[in-house]
Structures are given as structure tokens and as C-alpha cells.
Design an enzyme around this catalytic site. Sequence first.
Site, PDB file in Angstrom:
ATOM      1  N   LYS A  35       0.837  -1.208   0.000  1.00  0.00           N
ATOM      2  CA  LYS A  35       0.000   0.000   0.000  1.00  0.00           C
ATOM      3  C   LYS A  35       0.872   1.258   0.000  1.00  0.00           C
ATOM      4  O   LYS A  35       0.689   2.159  -0.813  1.00  0.00           O
ATOM      5  CB  LYS A  35      -0.893  -0.016   1.244  1.00  0.00           C
ATOM      6  CG  LYS A  35      -1.663   1.263   1.481  1.00  0.00           C
ATOM      7  CD  LYS A  35      -2.272   1.272   2.885  1.00  0.00           C
ATOM      8  CE  LYS A  35      -2.937   2.599   3.197  1.00  0.00           C
ATOM      9  NZ  LYS A  35      -4.134   2.848   2.396  1.00  0.00           N
TER      10      LYS A  35
ATOM     11  N   ARG B 177      -6.188   0.373  -1.219  1.00  0.00           N
ATOM     12  CA  ARG B 177      -7.108   0.620  -0.112  1.00  0.00           C
ATOM     13  C   ARG B 177      -7.387  -0.661   0.683  1.00  0.00           C
ATOM     14  O   ARG B 177      -7.709  -1.696   0.109  1.00  0.00           O
ATOM     15  CB  ARG B 177      -8.419   1.193  -0.633  1.00  0.00           C
ATOM     16  CG  ARG B 177      -9.213   1.855   0.456  1.00  0.00           C
ATOM     17  CD  ARG B 177     -10.527   2.390  -0.066  1.00  0.00           C
ATOM     18  NE  ARG B 177     -11.568   2.093   0.905  1.00  0.00           N
ATOM     19  CZ  ARG B 177     -11.764   2.785   2.029  1.00  0.00           C
ATOM     20  NH1 ARG B 177     -10.991   3.815   2.307  1.00  0.00           N
ATOM     21  NH2 ARG B 177     -12.707   2.449   2.869  1.00  0.00           N
ATOM     22  N   CYS B 178      -7.233  -0.545   2.000  1.00  0.00           N
ATOM     23  CA  CYS B 178      -7.487  -1.679   2.879  1.00  0.00           C
ATOM     24  C   CYS B 178      -8.548  -1.287   3.905  1.00  0.00           C
ATOM     25  O   CYS B 178      -8.668  -0.122   4.248  1.00  0.00           O
ATOM     26  CB  CYS B 178      -6.215  -2.071   3.625  1.00  0.00           C
ATOM     27  SG  CYS B 178      -4.861  -2.515   2.527  1.00  0.00           S
TER      28      CYS B 178
ATOM     29  N   TRP C 286     -20.330  -5.460   7.016  1.00  0.00           N
ATOM     30  CA  TRP C 286     -18.993  -4.866   6.992  1.00  0.00           C
ATOM     31  C   TRP C 286     -18.138  -5.279   8.190  1.00  0.00           C
ATOM     32  O   TRP C 286     -17.173  -4.629   8.527  1.00  0.00           O
ATOM     33  CB  TRP C 286     -19.110  -3.338   6.856  1.00  0.00           C
ATOM     34  CG  TRP C 286     -19.650  -2.945   5.508  1.00  0.00           C
ATOM     35  CD1 TRP C 286     -19.832  -3.764   4.422  1.00  0.00           C
ATOM     36  CD2 TRP C 286     -20.103  -1.645   5.089  1.00  0.00           C
ATOM     37  NE1 TRP C 286     -20.351  -3.046   3.368  1.00  0.00           N
ATOM     38  CE2 TRP C 286     -20.532  -1.759   3.741  1.00  0.00           C
ATOM     39  CE3 TRP C 286     -20.174  -0.401   5.725  1.00  0.00           C
ATOM     40  CZ2 TRP C 286     -21.029  -0.664   3.019  1.00  0.00           C
ATOM     41  CZ3 TRP C 286     -20.669   0.687   5.003  1.00  0.00           C
ATOM     42  CH2 TRP C 286     -21.084   0.553   3.671  1.00  0.00           C
TER      43      TRP C 286
ATOM     44  N   GLU D 117     -25.675  -5.609  -1.218  1.00  0.00           N
ATOM     45  CA  GLU D 117     -24.463  -6.400  -1.453  1.00  0.00           C
ATOM     46  C   GLU D 117     -24.451  -7.698  -0.660  1.00  0.00           C
ATOM     47  O   GLU D 117     -23.641  -8.580  -0.930  1.00  0.00           O
ATOM     48  CB  GLU D 117     -23.211  -5.567  -1.171  1.00  0.00           C
ATOM     49  CG  GLU D 117     -22.996  -5.281   0.299  1.00  0.00           C
ATOM     50  CD  GLU D 117     -21.815  -4.348   0.521  1.00  0.00           C
ATOM     51  OE1 GLU D 117     -21.735  -3.334  -0.182  1.00  0.00           O
ATOM     52  OE2 GLU D 117     -20.994  -4.653   1.392  1.00  0.00           O
TER      53      GLU D 117
ATOM     54  N   HIS E 112     -31.342   5.195   4.284  1.00  0.00           N
ATOM     55  CA  HIS E 112     -30.571   5.664   3.135  1.00  0.00           C
ATOM     56  C   HIS E 112     -29.832   4.487   2.511  1.00  0.00           C
ATOM     57  O   HIS E 112     -29.321   3.614   3.209  1.00  0.00           O
ATOM     58  CB  HIS E 112     -29.571   6.734   3.572  1.00  0.00           C
ATOM     59  CG  HIS E 112     -28.573   7.068   2.513  1.00  0.00           C
ATOM     60  ND1 HIS E 112     -28.930   7.722   1.359  1.00  0.00           N
ATOM     61  CD2 HIS E 112     -27.249   6.810   2.407  1.00  0.00           C
ATOM     62  CE1 HIS E 112     -27.860   7.855   0.591  1.00  0.00           C
ATOM     63  NE2 HIS E 112     -26.827   7.307   1.198  1.00  0.00           N
TER      64      HIS E 112
ATOM     65  N   GLU F 265     -29.369   7.175  -3.995  1.00  0.00           N
ATOM     66  CA  GLU F 265     -28.533   7.767  -5.033  1.00  0.00           C
ATOM     67  C   GLU F 265     -29.321   7.757  -6.331  1.00  0.00           C
ATOM     68  O   GLU F 265     -29.912   6.753  -6.690  1.00  0.00           O
ATOM     69  CB  GLU F 265     -27.268   6.919  -5.195  1.00  0.00           C
ATOM     70  CG  GLU F 265     -26.357   7.436  -6.270  1.00  0.00           C
ATOM     71  CD  GLU F 265     -25.192   6.491  -6.521  1.00  0.00           C
ATOM     72  OE1 GLU F 265     -24.601   6.016  -5.553  1.00  0.00           O
ATOM     73  OE2 GLU F 265     -24.918   6.251  -7.699  1.00  0.00           O
TER      74      GLU F 265
ATOM     75  N   HIS G 217     -20.054  12.754  -5.298  1.00  0.00           N
ATOM     76  CA  HIS G 217     -18.732  12.218  -5.588  1.00  0.00           C
ATOM     77  C   HIS G 217     -17.887  13.196  -6.382  1.00  0.00           C
ATOM     78  O   HIS G 217     -16.706  12.984  -6.594  1.00  0.00           O
ATOM     79  CB  HIS G 217     -18.849  10.893  -6.339  1.00  0.00           C
ATOM     80  CG  HIS G 217     -19.594   9.859  -5.545  1.00  0.00           C
ATOM     81  ND1 HIS G 217     -20.955   9.720  -5.635  1.00  0.00           N
ATOM     82  CD2 HIS G 217     -19.177   8.978  -4.614  1.00  0.00           C
ATOM     83  CE1 HIS G 217     -21.346   8.775  -4.800  1.00  0.00           C
ATOM     84  NE2 HIS G 217     -20.287   8.314  -4.161  1.00  0.00           N
TER      85      HIS G 217
ATOM     86  N   CYS H 182     -25.685  11.445  -1.181  1.00  0.00           N
ATOM     87  CA  CYS H 182     -25.025  10.666  -0.123  1.00  0.00           C
ATOM     88  C   CYS H 182     -24.440  11.644   0.884  1.00  0.00           C
ATOM     89  O   CYS H 182     -24.636  12.856   0.757  1.00  0.00           O
ATOM     90  CB  CYS H 182     -23.932   9.810  -0.780  1.00  0.00           C
ATOM     91  SG  CYS H 182     -23.409   8.409   0.219  1.00  0.00           S
TER      92      CYS H 182
HETATM   93 ZN    ZN Z   1     -24.846   6.970   0.564  1.00  0.00          ZN
END
Ligand code: ZN
Length: 758
Positions: free
Chosen positions: A21, A520-521, A566, A610, A646, A670, A699, A731
Site C-alpha cells: 500500500k 485501499r485496505c 462490513w 451487497e 438511506h 442515489e 462524488h 449521499c
Molecule cells: Zn450513501
Amino acid sequence: MSLVAARNLGFPRMGKRRELKFALEKYWASEVGEQSLLATAQALRKEHWHLQVDAGIGVPPSNDFSLYDHVLDMAVTVGAIPRRFMSPDGPVSLAAYFAMARGAQDIPALEMTKWFDTNYHYVVPEFEAGMRYALRSNKAIDDYLEAKALGIETRPVLLGPVSFVLLGKPTDASVSRSQVFRLILPIYKELLKRLASAGARWVQIDEPCLCLDLDFEATKMFSEAYAVLTGTSSLPKLMLTTYFGDLGANLDLALELGTAGIHLDLVRAPKQLDALLAKNNSSLKISLGLVDGRNVWRTNMNKATDTLEAAVRVLGKDRVEVAPSCSLLHSPFDLDTETKLDAEVRSWMAFAKQKLEEVSILSKGIDGRDKIEEELAENARIMESRRASTRIHQDRVKRSMDAIDDSMLHRRSAYPERHREQERFLSLPKFPTTTIGSFPQTAEVRKMRSAYRNGKIHQKIYEGFLQEKTKRCIQFQEEVGLDVLVHGEFERNDMVEYFGERLDGFVFSENGWVQSYGSRCVKPPIIYGDISRPKPMTVYWAQYAQSLTKKPMKGMLTGPVTILQWSFVRDDQPRSKTCQQIALAIRDEVTDLETAGIKIIQIDEPAIREGLPLRRVDWPAYLDWSVNAFRLAASGVADRTQIHTHMCYSEFNDIIDSIAKMDADVISIECSRSRMELLDAFHRVHYPNEIGPGVYDIHSPRVPECSEIENLLHKALEVLTPDQLWVNPDCGLKTRGWAEVKLSLKNMVATAAKLRLS
Ligand SMILES: [Zn+2]
């Protein structure tokens, strides 16, 4: 023969101290040159091969290492390099490789998406019309020879041709996947030939798509591919490697492909071994994925040995290998680096290095259970200590679980009645404006947080700082003219970790990093036991913020499914149970917020989609328990209290019915990048409750014009009633700067005001 039968499918790339990284980020920042980056990468490969051999792995993998992503490596290898990155011939420079991954100046990167149901993101290959496919990289051969020069025989890993094609996407309607497949198949053959010439006897060919529902076209591709890639002595033997699920109906297909071996994920899908053993009619080598490659727990070695014995009885000793269930890419590196973990919980855990030691021990069991008697006894002792531990099992939690009844999954009244109550209680204008929760987290905020965590500043000073930030954030929102305010979340490091740290049943590692994408970790919290909430987690900040304004303050929570998704989750009870426990804790928080005078509570569920299982047949069960977990968390409040949720993704079509069943009073989603198109799904199912379709893309640092926002809102009103529509960004605003946020939100508020007059 014993040691030789221990295999590994892939090792974490980042290094024990995330050396890769830091090397990548220095290289991207032009602080070090190409030579330095490549030297770091080479040193890591060497260290990891030696570590695997020392752990007892007979033939470790090569070409599992990648500077960015293994799917991108395969795209480069077969020459699937879109024209925008480089001229069609010539060698692929490191600059072009990273441009594909990350974009460059005005050249957009390839897309990224989730690698099956993991939290790893792969780079999605693009298939353009007229692409000139050719063998463009020797990486697989170079890596094999690099290990060989160290005296280590490896088994190169390739992403198989069918999965590669299925995971990529044609960018032109004139291109079909089967065309691309036929063009790349000869390149795979050439690559395998060269690997054989270099000395590779076996190649691990990953075809995880065999664990998905396959259509006729995909099935045909599998048959065609392996007719070409097997059966001649000029090619290496192939270990057809599947993971993340069950071969299921594809078992016969997999067996007919003619590979010399098959790897099965027996952690995710233990029953498929019996199906395969029942068909034992060939000389196939079977690799048993007995050690969980995706979690942090020790293997139940006695149970794994039972499975191993069953396989050996049917197949004989020489046809069995032992391996992790999937690549250890998804495991943290080494438990030995954890010095602060609770000793008891730690004794139940295994990271990548420890998992390989387990694989090695199990492989010795091929010669008989008595060969590993001591290790099995020791493991049984650990398993028993975990099973019986009072740290894991809380009677209080069990009693609350038993007390869950159907009424707890429902709000008191149906939405129309609640809507009327909420209108009276909140007296919000038409088209209410709000934000999703977080406000810019500047370097100053992060610095203070880390100073506090490292004990460098006193709690009083830190809290005073947070109060000041919150106060200013509320002033800011009042100035901008928003209708429903948030406190800004300056006290939160991360939307899951913050809650995990305040719940019983979680521990946190120091170095349990896993690669998410590129450099990215993430360091997921670890759920080891029954979850409960010793005290309120967010009430103080919500109440403090509400005391500073007359406008309604939204209480901000992370939902149970997202916290589950997560984290590393305990493997001694179904995920649905663990999710239910989290939901109960969040439910208590929701009612405490209500009692503290918070009238609107948002429970974010960005990860609900997901978590969808890989196979459709498993979707209904998942959607049932995940939607119920949300409802359990949300339904403890009075009708007049407004529940928001959300989600930040745009593929709603598949699960829109389930989203409606969550029965949140308001959902924000979104929407701006898809130009409100996804609202069609909400329209189609007559989504009854209120919706805040994001009106601008957070974003990007760009400030949206009022006219753009107005156009989007008009588009939304084509499918929603004025009563349903909220006005908010896409977001959270955590990653943006204050100046642009102010201009954007002012335009948003002005547009809502204009719409009210029309
Ligand atoms: Zn969001």
C-alpha cells in the site's frame, strides 16, 4: 506424501505491515520511481512464498500477487486494453496499467465492482469492438520463474477464461461475450503452453462463476474452453478452482470439463462433497477447501478431519489435497502481530498465516487421524472453550431474542396513518430539504480524533472541540436554510466501527487489514459473541444538537444489515441470528433517541443489496431476514416519529419489493447519476412512502446549477406525487469541502423553495 498435499489458493498481497500500500501510494505521488515499487513487490513475493513453505504448504501459488488487481492483470495479459489508455501494440507500461485502474488526467478508469459477495472490488474488463487480443504480458511466467529461482516450485494461478469473460463487459452493442471468448481462448492456450515450457506441472485455474446460475451460453463456453485447454501433454494439469458457493447444478458440467483436478469450497458449501463423491468415476484430484479463507476464526479441525476421512475413503490418499476454501486475499495477514486483542477471544482466531498452518496439519491427516492426534486434541479444547465461553453467550440477549414477536416487526399503524401524524408533529414544508448525515471531515477533525485516541489530548478538550464543530455545522445548515438538520457526525470515525466500539460482542484488531481495492485496505470489526448495547451510543450528540436549534434534528444510525455485512462475523450461529441481535441493540437506541426528543431517526442500510446471495434461489430467505432485521430495529417508535433510511447504489430493480417491505417512512437514494431513471422501479411497484432521490452527485466537487436540480425534481415528479418527494444530495458530504457544500446546498434549497411556489 503428507506435506505435499497442503495447498494454498492465494495469499494477501499487501504485506504484514501493508508495505505494498505504502509503496504504491509513494509511487503514485511520484515520491519513488518504478524500480523502487517493483523491488518492494518482489521482496513481498519472496517473503510470502517463504512464509507459505515454512507454514507447510507443499506448492504455494504464484501469480496470485498483483500490483492492483488480478482481474486487471488478466485483462492486460490477453490484451483487453481499451484504446483510450494506449496505442494498440507496444509493451504495456506501468503507467498504462495504473491508468486503467485509476484513470489519468482526462481518461476515465475502468469501472470497479464487488468481487462476488466479498468486500473486495475488482477492475471490470471492457470489451471494445475491434479490440486486438494478444498475449501482452508475461507476468504469470515471470512470477513462476522468480519463485523457481528461489528454489520454490509454485502452482501459477490464472483467472479462467469463462469467468474472465463473464466478469467483464462489452462496451459496444456489436460485441458479444461469446465473440470475445473465442478470441481470447487461443491466448489462454498459448499462455498455458508457455507455463508448461517454463516447468509448471499444475496450474490453478479459477472459475468462481461455476458457483453462479449459468445460462446456456455460459455453459457452452465452459465446455468449449476446457476442450481446448485440457487433454494434451504439452499443457500443464489444471486444478479447476471454484469458491464462494456450491457447484450445485453445475457439478456435472464441472466434472465433464476434463481438468485434472477440482477444488471445492467446503466451508460455504460443505454438502457438495457428498454429491461429488457419489459420482466418483474418474482419476480426478480433489482439493478440499476446509479452512475458511474469508473469516478470522480457527477451523474446527475434528470436523474438518471427518470430511477429509470421508473423501480419502472414497478417493484414496493420492487423490486428495487440502486447502483454504478460497484465496486468503480476504483474510488478515498474521494473528501474531496482534498484541492488544483480548487473550480469550484471540485464542479462537486464525489469520492467513495461522490458516496455512491449519491446512498443513489437516493435510497430514490424509495419512490417518492418528498422525495429528495431538493437534486435534488441542483444537478440540479450544473449540470447547469457545463453545462454552460466557464471553460469547449472554442469557440476557438470548431472552430478548426469544421475546421477539411479530408485533415488534410492525409499526403501530400503516404508513398513511403515520404520514398524517407526522405531518402534524413535524409541520415540514412541501418538498422538505435535508442532507444524508455527514458533513465535511477536514484534516483538523481527523487530527483531533487521532490525538484523542492516542491519549494525547484530554477527553474534555476533545468533546469541547466536537461541540464547537457540531454547533458550527448547525449554524451552517440554518444559514443554508435546510428544513431537517443533522449533527454532522464529527465524532464518528466510521459508520460501522463507531457502533461496534459501543456494543458488547465486538473486538477490534490492530492489524487485521484486508484489501478492498488497489492500495485501499479496510479493517473490519470482529463480532465474536452475543451483541448487546451497554448504554446509549448516539443520544448525547443528537440531544446536544437538537438543543441548539428549533428545526427537527435527525438522529443518525447504521442499520443492522450494514453493521453485519462490513464486519467479520462469528461462525458459530447463522448470520441471520447475529443480525437480529444487532437489530435489537439498534432498536433500543432508536427508542432512546425518541425519548430524548428526537423526532426523526435515520437508519442507514447501504449494504443491504451487497449481502444478496450469489444464487437467486437463496435470495428470498436472505431478503426475508434482512428486511425483518431492519423492521425490528425501526418499529419500536410511535407513529409520529419519522423513520428514514438511506441506500447508496443504483440497482434497485431486483429488490424493490423488499425495499418497500422495509416500510421506512422516508428513503433517500442515489439517483442523480442515473438521471432519476431508477425511480421507475419505485413507480412500478407503487412505492407508497416518501422518497428523497439524490438531486446531485456528491462524488464530484462540482456545484450543481439550480436548473439542473429543478430538471431532476421535475423528472422525479413525473413518477412521484408532490407529497412523496424529499430534496437531498446523493449521499453523505464527508469527503467534500465546506465551500462547495455551501454553494451546492444553497442551490438545492433555493430550487425546493421555487418548486413550492409553482
Ligand atoms: Zn450513501
